[in-house]
Design a protein around this motif. Structure first.
Motif, short mmCIF file in Angstrom:
data_model
loop_
_atom_site.label_atom_id
_atom_site.label_comp_id
_atom_site.label_asym_id
_atom_site.label_seq_id
_atom_site.Cartn_x
_atom_site.Cartn_y
_atom_site.Cartn_z
N THR A 91 -12.13 -7.50 1.54
CA THR A 91 -11.53 -6.41 2.29
C THR A 91 -10.02 -6.50 2.22
N ILE A 92 -9.41 -5.43 1.71
CA ILE A 92 -7.95 -5.34 1.65
C ILE A 92 -7.50 -4.51 2.84
N SER A 93 -6.68 -5.11 3.70
CA SER A 93 -6.14 -4.41 4.87
C SER A 93 -4.64 -4.28 4.69
N VAL A 94 -4.16 -3.05 4.72
CA VAL A 94 -2.72 -2.81 4.59
C VAL A 94 -2.18 -2.45 5.97
N CYS A 95 -1.19 -3.22 6.43
CA CYS A 95 -0.59 -2.98 7.73
C CYS A 95 0.25 -1.71 7.67
N MET A 96 0.00 -0.80 8.60
CA MET A 96 0.77 0.44 8.67
C MET A 96 1.57 0.51 9.97
N GLY A 97 1.76 -0.66 10.60
CA GLY A 97 2.60 -0.71 11.80
C GLY A 97 4.03 -0.30 11.46
N THR A 98 4.85 -0.09 12.46
CA THR A 98 6.20 0.44 12.26
C THR A 98 7.02 -0.38 11.27
N ALA A 99 7.10 -1.69 11.46
CA ALA A 99 7.92 -2.53 10.57
C ALA A 99 7.43 -2.43 9.13
N CYS A 100 6.13 -2.51 8.94
CA CYS A 100 5.58 -2.45 7.58
C CYS A 100 5.76 -1.06 6.97
N PHE A 101 5.56 -0.02 7.78
CA PHE A 101 5.70 1.34 7.28
C PHE A 101 7.13 1.58 6.81
N VAL A 102 8.09 1.17 7.64
CA VAL A 102 9.51 1.34 7.30
C VAL A 102 9.85 0.60 6.01
N LYS A 103 9.19 -0.52 5.76
CA LYS A 103 9.46 -1.33 4.57
C LYS A 103 8.62 -0.91 3.36
N GLY A 104 7.84 0.18 3.47
CA GLY A 104 7.15 0.71 2.30
C GLY A 104 5.66 0.50 2.23
N ALA A 105 5.01 0.21 3.35
CA ALA A 105 3.56 0.01 3.33
C ALA A 105 2.81 1.24 2.84
N ASP A 106 3.35 2.42 3.13
CA ASP A 106 2.69 3.65 2.67
C ASP A 106 2.64 3.71 1.15
N LYS A 107 3.69 3.22 0.50
CA LYS A 107 3.72 3.20 -0.97
C LYS A 107 2.73 2.15 -1.51
N ILE A 108 2.63 1.02 -0.81
CA ILE A 108 1.66 -0.01 -1.19
C ILE A 108 0.25 0.57 -1.10
N MET A 109 -0.04 1.25 0.00
CA MET A 109 -1.37 1.84 0.20
C MET A 109 -1.67 2.88 -0.88
N GLU A 110 -0.72 3.74 -1.18
CA GLU A 110 -0.95 4.76 -2.20
C GLU A 110 -1.19 4.12 -3.57
N ARG A 111 -0.45 3.09 -3.88
CA ARG A 111 -0.63 2.40 -5.17
C ARG A 111 -2.00 1.72 -5.24
N LEU A 112 -2.42 1.11 -4.13
CA LEU A 112 -3.76 0.48 -4.11
C LEU A 112 -4.85 1.52 -4.28
N LYS A 113 -4.72 2.66 -3.62
CA LYS A 113 -5.71 3.74 -3.78
C LYS A 113 -5.81 4.14 -5.25
N GLU A 114 -4.66 4.26 -5.88
CA GLU A 114 -4.60 4.66 -7.28
C GLU A 114 -5.24 3.59 -8.17
N LYS A 115 -4.86 2.33 -7.96
CA LYS A 115 -5.36 1.23 -8.80
C LYS A 115 -6.86 0.99 -8.62
N LEU A 116 -7.34 1.16 -7.38
CA LEU A 116 -8.76 0.89 -7.11
C LEU A 116 -9.63 2.14 -7.27
N GLY A 117 -8.99 3.31 -7.29
CA GLY A 117 -9.74 4.55 -7.44
C GLY A 117 -10.55 4.92 -6.21
N ILE A 118 -10.04 4.52 -5.03
CA ILE A 118 -10.74 4.81 -3.77
C ILE A 118 -9.74 5.25 -2.71
#
Length: 175
Positions: A91-118
């Motif tokens: 299970t891959i859990s990406v933190c989307m809390g304020t600090a993580c979001f400000v530092k680019g967690a949304d981009k990490i999540m989008e890239r993981l979605k793309e790489k995993l196809g889910i």
């Protein structure tokens, strides 16, 4: 009104659930000195065997215990530990809390979605990875953060993702 069709409690209605797993669960239930007050213990064992608690497994347990399916579902839906959907082996859990979001967690999540196809809350077709976004992991000083199972990855960059994912894929090959 049509008469309900009788279903053998050993016969799963979902062909994706192996009969052997139902037999293993039945053997566990039969080994208990009493099933009174054992529903949660049985559900834990069932989730361990199947990886999740689909409707067929819940109904099987209800029939074996002689209780309504709604009672089993009530317990499954009440406790957050139980899941009715398959989860990936990792299970891959990406933190989307304020600090993580400000530092680019949304981009990490989008890239993981793309790489995993889910999408978030999905699993890869091979069942190796499940992906979810979480509110906070509690390691804000290492933002952006993601976890795979119980391992925390801090200061994650998009270019790190291939290496991280590949290390888990390699582990599967070696097993």
């Amino acid at each position: 009104m049509t008469k309900p069709q009788a279903i053998d409690v050993m016969e799963p209605t979902n062909e994706n659930l192996p009969r052997e797993k139902f037999e293993e669960l039945e053997a566990f239930i039969n080994s208990l000195p009493t099933t009174k007050s054992a529903l949660i213990e049985i559900l834990h064992k069932a989730q361990n065997i199947f990886g999740y608690l689909p409707r067929d497994v819940q109904l099987f347990i209800a029939r074996k215990l002689g209780i309504p399916g709604a009672e089993v579902f009530g317990v499954v839906s009440f406790y957050s530990y139980f899941t009715t959907k398959p989860k990936g082996k990792h299970t891959i859990s990406v933190c989307m809390g304020t600090a993580c979001f400000v530092k680019g967690a949304d981009k990490i999540m989008e890239r993981l979605k793309e790489k995993l196809g889910i999408e978030s809350n999905g699993i890869t077709p091979d069942g190796l990875f499940g992906l979810k976004d979480v509110r906070c992991i509690g390691t804000c000083g290492m933002a952006p953060v993601m976890m795979i199972d119980d391992k925390v990855f801090g200061r994650v960059r998009e270019e790190d993702l291939d290496t991280i994912l590949e290390s888990y894929r390699r582990k599967e090959i070696l097993v």
